[in-house]
Design a protein around this motif. Structure first.
Motif: not given
Length: 138
Positions: A94-102, A109-121
């Motif tokens: 997301g940090s390089t591609s934005g907040n939308t994926y399709q 199989g299994e897929y994991t969506v991981q939500v996080y804050l960038m290091r600066n925040a």
């Protein structure tokens, strides 16, 4: 007298070190399994992360299905990554591609969506309130 107090001081120091939380300790990870059904309405979750904490949403998909994920947040340094179980590289960063994926899933199989804050925040212990929408289509 000094030699007798040394073991006591060492014991107290060791106890203090064990009770304090080091900066490198593991941060909390919220884990949740999400049941998505292809063709049904998108599944929405609301959450909050702070600092280096993360949230992980695991779902199951099939090769050829289209996975869509959208993150709405109040924090500009809040993103998500998508990982496929058993793979080293993320499908989406997301940090390089934005907040939308399709995209079409490459395998069953299994897929994991991981939500996080960038290091600066994260290092400022910032808080992100977010809503994550996830859906599958055949």
């Amino acid at each position: 007298m000094l030699h007798r107090s040394l073991p006591i001081r060492a014991s107290l120091l060791l106890a203090a070190l064990c009770l304090s939380t080091p900066a490198w300790s593991a941060d909390p990870i919220h884990k949740e399994t999400v049941a998505l059904t292809a063709g049904k309405a998108a599944h929405s979750v609301k959450g909050q992360i702070k600092g280096y904490a993360t949230a992980e949403y695991t779902l199951t998909g099939k090769a050829g299905q289209t996975l869509s994920v959208k993150l709405k947040t109040n924090q500009p340094s809040n993103y998500f990554n998508i990982r496929q179980a058993g793979q080293d590289e993320a499908l989406f960063i997301g940090s390089t591609s934005g907040n939308t994926y399709q995209a079409t899933l490459p395998a069953d199989g299994e897929y994991t969506v991981q939500v996080y804050l960038m290091r600066n925040a994260a290092r400022r212990n910032a808080v992100a309130n977010y809503r994550l929408e996830m859906g599958l289509r055949d």
